[in-house]
Scaffold this motif. Structure first.
Motif, mmCIF file in Angstrom:
data_model
loop_
_atom_site.group_PDB
_atom_site.id
_atom_site.type_symbol
_atom_site.label_atom_id
_atom_site.label_comp_id
_atom_site.label_asym_id
_atom_site.label_seq_id
_atom_site.Cartn_x
_atom_site.Cartn_y
_atom_site.Cartn_z
ATOM 1 N N LYS A 387 19.462 53.543 95.471
ATOM 2 C CA LYS A 387 20.290 54.237 96.459
ATOM 3 C C LYS A 387 19.941 53.798 97.875
ATOM 4 N N ILE A 388 18.662 53.764 98.200
ATOM 5 C CA ILE A 388 18.240 53.300 99.523
ATOM 6 C C ILE A 388 18.439 51.793 99.638
ATOM 7 N N GLY A 389 18.230 51.064 98.535
ATOM 8 C CA GLY A 389 18.487 49.629 98.568
ATOM 9 C C GLY A 389 19.932 49.311 98.879
ATOM 10 N N LEU A 390 20.875 50.095 98.314
ATOM 11 C CA LEU A 390 22.295 49.880 98.612
ATOM 12 C C LEU A 390 22.618 50.200 100.064
ATOM 13 N N TYR A 391 21.954 51.205 100.641
ATOM 14 C CA TYR A 391 22.188 51.516 102.053
ATOM 15 C C TYR A 391 21.790 50.330 102.930
#
Length: 975
Positions: A387-391
């Motif tokens: 999730k943070i990687g996609l951000y």
């Protein structure tokens, strides 16, 4: 003596030193994927040794010391042999002396019962059966680094062998002891290992360290359908692959891209070169398990622990479960996975390597010196979750796409700068020494010369020139290309990160929802279990109240804008009649500048109120799950801040100067203040100034608040820790860091989405907006990276396949941008009036190079000041004002001329043509660009086929080997 009648080596070892288990050998046909061995840097390999496998059978709760004693007695009873099938240990034990056994027994009993002293009714926990080897060479390395093997490490239990996968924090003074004890007992029953330790900085704080044994990891990895690597990828070689290989070979001869990270500096951490399949204990032999300690990454282990924490009960009852409820009622203060050690090192990373992933992220991502480098997305995903990687992937993609937009906007601005002195409109304004303009106010104001606003006219040409229309069309198409190519980039990331077949699990209900509707139940169509539900009438009534609250807050924003308009009217009158010659000459800049600054202070003040109101309204709706709550809260925050940020901009773009009236018949507010007029060169410069000041000030303020507040709080915490002069363990250091924002990534996305609206909705008025956004985002990426790595506790690594509701909001902004830019060019700028004059009223085609000659005189009307004021001098009797009206001596004085209607018709026609043209191009481009690349579709289909074939071959080979061991005949066909 274990495993048959093997001879015993004459060695003296303690109870904590046992032999390492033999690693699982991969299949004969398998191509081992060795990336698991590189999950941790080499400098930490001595800490992260391979544990032995616990027994699959549940053990009796006899306590740790009793388990060791019974095992020892069983060993003595069996004399010198022990069958592997009944051994509760996975590894071989050598003979130990009785004194060492008694010492180890006493220490184990003290450790075990010391943790449970606060609750006498608490039963003994599960026996810890995981042990590791510490070879002499490793022990020497530990001693050389100043680490005592007998002391607990910052990432380990007291024995220095079991890794900490999660941390729970509670206060001793908390009265909810029973819930906590029950919860922890149930965690142990689920297979987790717990150890408690007090804080060194606060005597009231206790830490509960959680470790997941191998069997528990395997069990929940199978339940959660986690995909793990099992075979190295084999790529099909065709003519395209050969051509690409030759191109890569030629490219290797060229100088390397300075924006790429060196492969030597960033080790290969991912399993992207391995086929993956859902983990299964029955088919464990399919997976290449070179190191059981590193087979499951740290983020996967933390996610498994969080999965267990969310589904463990703390009281009897179907809804009395989950760590979120315990955090909400104060049983626990915090729950977080630990950081992998410090992010700084005494030794340079180039020579000594990275100590851990956090250190590697800091050196190769979060440092300001890495601003020009690509982001290590695979490492970010591995440490913080998908999730943070996609951000950060979306933020990096957005920043990269801003480069062409910033370059085109800069060229448009430079075009206006180089043609500023040759502009026909600016020339006529600067040379109009004899043109007298009407007074700007009714009292204490005098007529002024048009040439006094020469500087204002030249600055207006910087942003309102021939390139404005082209840039508006370009940005509308750019927004579509950005979103369509992001879909393709997201598809590639979801493939590389094994998210294609991932489906989000059924979420648990929010505790507030269950507490509110616990008496109303119905069967869930997915799970088939009864659960609380919200009646439609109740949901509708709460939604109506929430929508009413939203409209009320929007009306509050409009009230604030009205107050700013009144301030501008008062300021205009004061600046136009002031005795200070400099301010009097530049009253337009003074009025707009002070109005923007006042508006910015109001915007930032209301943002604080809006966040609290959005939180209140969202809780009033009682969303069913956390994702529904987050989407509802994000939508409200966007609506509030978008209206708050852009309402004054909409006023200046579409209302300023449109209803001012004419001299002698001005429209007045409260019969006191005359409405504001546009400058003779247009209103676009006011819009440009509004956007530029708010955008720059807001970005500076956001960056300061994002990093300044955590830095100050963490500095104060470190200052208190320095007073104690104690070397804190990692869990204590993490506890003193700031928790991640309670709203998750909502604030991060919101800031960027509002910026996206700024650079697309009114980009025709401010071509430099993409350039300012690009510079801000370069800083924002490293700022967020520094914040996540150094200032915040490590968030729970969550999974996601897209950016959620924000993608729909971005598409809505793209549609709104086309409409607003069409109106800005047609109504706010002077492009259409200049166009009509050049092709209808100007000297063209006889004087083609100067088609706008006489345009300024054509756009100004005449007013007889004798009708309003007592004027004695004949030459100054008439003044000019900006409008298309007849002269005072015409049959119908001050009536609209034919040129006014021509301009109005051209404006309406331009809006219709522009919108249809741009929408058509956007739709055509969206149709041409597929959401998923064809090459990726082919790779996915081939991988699915090869995965099935490899699973078949691996199962066949395994069964044939089993028959060999059992002495049975076997055939090559499927058994």
């Amino acid at each position: 003596p274990l495993e048959g009648h093997r001879s015993i080596r004459s060695m003296h070892t303690s109870i904590s030193e046992i032999l390492k288990e033999k690693p699982l050998n991969p299949s004969r046909r398998s191509l081992p994927c060795l990336t698991q061995n590189q999950i941790h840097p080499q400098s930490l390999s001595h800490v992260l040794s391979m544990p032995c496998t616990p027994d699959d059978k549940p053990q009796t709760p006899v306590g740790l010391g009793g388990g060791i004693l019974l095992h020892y007695l069983g060993q003595q009873k069996k004399n010198t042999s022990l069958e592997p099938s009944v051994s509760p240990f996975c590894c071989s034990l050598e003979l130990v002396s009785r004194m060492n056994l008694i010492k180890a027994l006493i220490k184990a009993v003290k450790d075990h019962y010391g943790e449970e002293s606060e609750a006498s009714a608490y039963k003994a926990g599960r026996t810890d059966e995981s042990f590791l080897i510490q070879k002499p060479a490793i022990r020497a390395k530990l001693e050389a680094r100043g680490t005592n093997p007998g002391q607990p490490s910052g990432l380990m239990f007291r024995d220095g062998k079991k890794r900490i996968d999660y941390i729970l924090v509670y206060r001793k003074s908390s009265p909810l002891v029973e819930k906590r004890v029950t919860f922890e007992r149930n965690l142990r029953a689920e297979g987790l290992m717990l150890e408690k330790v007090p804080s060194l900085t606060n005597t009231d704080i206790m830490f509960v360290k959680i470790h997941v044994p191998w069997d528990t990891l395997c069990k929940y990895a199978e339940q959660m359908n986690i995909r793990m690597p099992f075979r190295k990828k084999m790529y099909f070689t065709d003519w395209k692959s050969k051509v690409m290989g030759r191109c890569r070979q030629i490219k290797s001869w060229l100088p390397s891209n300075p924006m790429k990270l060196d492969k030597e500096a960033l080790p290969d951490l991912e399993e992207t070169d391995c086929y993956t399949a859902p983990f299964s204990r029955a088919r464990m032999h399919h997976f290449t398990i070179n190191n059981r300690q590193t087979f499951f990454s740290n983020s996967t282990r933390s996610r498994i622990v969080h999965h267990v924490l969310q589904r463990t009960k703390y009281e009897d009852g179907k809804s009395k479960m989950g760590i979120n409820r315990l955090l909400g009622n104060g049983t626990y203060e915090a729950a977080f996975p630990p950081h992998e050690g410090g992010y700084r090192s005494r030794h340079p990373i180039n020579t000594h390597g990275a100590q851990n992933h956090r250190h590697l992220l800091y050196e190769r991502w979060a440092r300001w010196g890495m601003w020009y480098k690509y982001q290590p997305l695979d490492l970010i995903r591995r440490y913080f979750g998908e999730k943070i990687g996609l951000y950060f992937a979306w933020l990096g993609w957005y920043t990269g796409m801003l480069i062409p937009a910033a370059l085109v906007g800069l060229f448009v601005f430079l075009y206006g700068l180089f043609t500023m002195d040759t502009s026909q409109v600016s020339k006529e304004i600067c040379e109009a020494n004899t043109t007298i303009m009407c007074p700007m106010c009714e009292q204490n104001c005098k007529p002024w010369k048009l040439s006094d606003s020469c500087v204002y006219a030249k600055v207006t040409h910087l942003f309102d020139n021939g390139g404005t229309v082209f840039f508006a069309i370009f940005m509308a198409i750019w927004a579509t290309v950005f979103l369509e190519f992001w879909k393709r980039r997201r598809a590639e990331l979801t493939y590389d990160w094994d998210l294609i077949d991932w489906e989000e699990e059924e979420e648990n209900l929010r505790p507030q929802f269950e507490a509110k509707y616990s008496r109303l139940e119905r069967v869930n169509h997915i799970s088939g279990k009864p659960e609380p539900f919200q009646p439609f009438t109740d949901k509708l009534s709460r939604l109506i109240i929430s929508v009413s609250g939203i409209f009320f807050m929007i009306s509050l924003v409009l009230t604030a804008v009205f107050a700013v308009v009144v301030f501008r009217l008062i300021a205009m009158e004061k600046f136009a009649s002031i005795d200070w010659e400099f301010v009097k000459k530049n009253w337009q800049f003074a009025t707009s500048g002070t109005g923007v600054c006042i508006n910015f202070m109001i915007i930032m003040s209301l943002n604080v109120v809006y966040e609290k109101v959005a939180y209140l309204l969202t809780n009033l709706e009682h969303p069913r799950t956390e994702s529904e709550w987050e989407n509802s809260f994000a939508l409200k925050m966007f609506l509030f801040q978008f209206v708050n940020l852009n309402s004054s901009t909409f006023y200046i773009a579409f209302f300023l100067g449109r209803f001012a009236g004419r001299p002698g018949k001005y429209n007045q507010l409260f019969n006191r203040w005359r409405l504001e007029e546009c400058h003779p060169s247009g209103c676009l410069i006011d819009l440009c100034l509004q956007m530029g000041v708010i955008m720059v000030l807001k970005q500076i303020w956001n960056n300061f608040m994002e990093l300044g507040y955590p830095l100050l709080q963490n500095w104060w915490s470190r200052r208190k820790m320095k007073r104690t002069e104690i070397q804190l363990p990692q869990w204590d250091k993490d506890w003193n860091l700031q928790p991640m924002n309670a709203h998750g990534l909502v604030d991060e996305y919101l800031e960027m989405v509002l910026q996206f609206g700024f650079i697309t909705i009114f980009v025709a008025a401010f071509p430099l907006a993409p350039l300012l956004a690009l510079l801000n985002n370069i800083i924002e990426i490293r700022l967020d990276a520094y914040k996540f790595v150094t200032q915040w506790r490590r968030p729970m690594p969550a999974r996601a396949t897209d950016i959620g509701i924000w993608h729909g909001i971005l598409e809505g902004i793209g549609v709104l941008a086309v409409i607003t830019n069409a109106f800005v060019i047609a109504i706010t700028s002077d492009y259409i009036p200049r166009f009509v004059y050049a092709f209808r009223y100007g000297p063209c085609p006889s004087s083609a190079p100067a088609c706008l000659r006489g345009y300024m005189n054509s756009s100004l009307s005449v007013f007889d000041m004798g009708e309003r004021w007592n004027v004695s001098e004949e030459q100054s009797r008439y003044c000019r004002y900006r409008d298309y009206r007849a002269s005072p001596r015409s049959p119908v004085p001050y009536d609209f001329t034919l040129q006014f209607w021509h301009v109005l018709a051209a404006r309406l026609a331009f809006i219709i043509v522009f919108e249809h043209l741009v929408f058509g191009v956007k739709s055509f481009i969206a149709y041409l660009i597929p959401d998923m690349p064809k090459s990726l579709c082919d790779r996915m289909r081939r991988e699915k086929y090869l995965t099935q074939e490899m699973m078949y071959e691996a199962e066949l080979e395994h069964l044939q080997e089993e028959r060999k061991k059992n002495g049975r005949r076997y055939h090559h066909e499927w058994p």
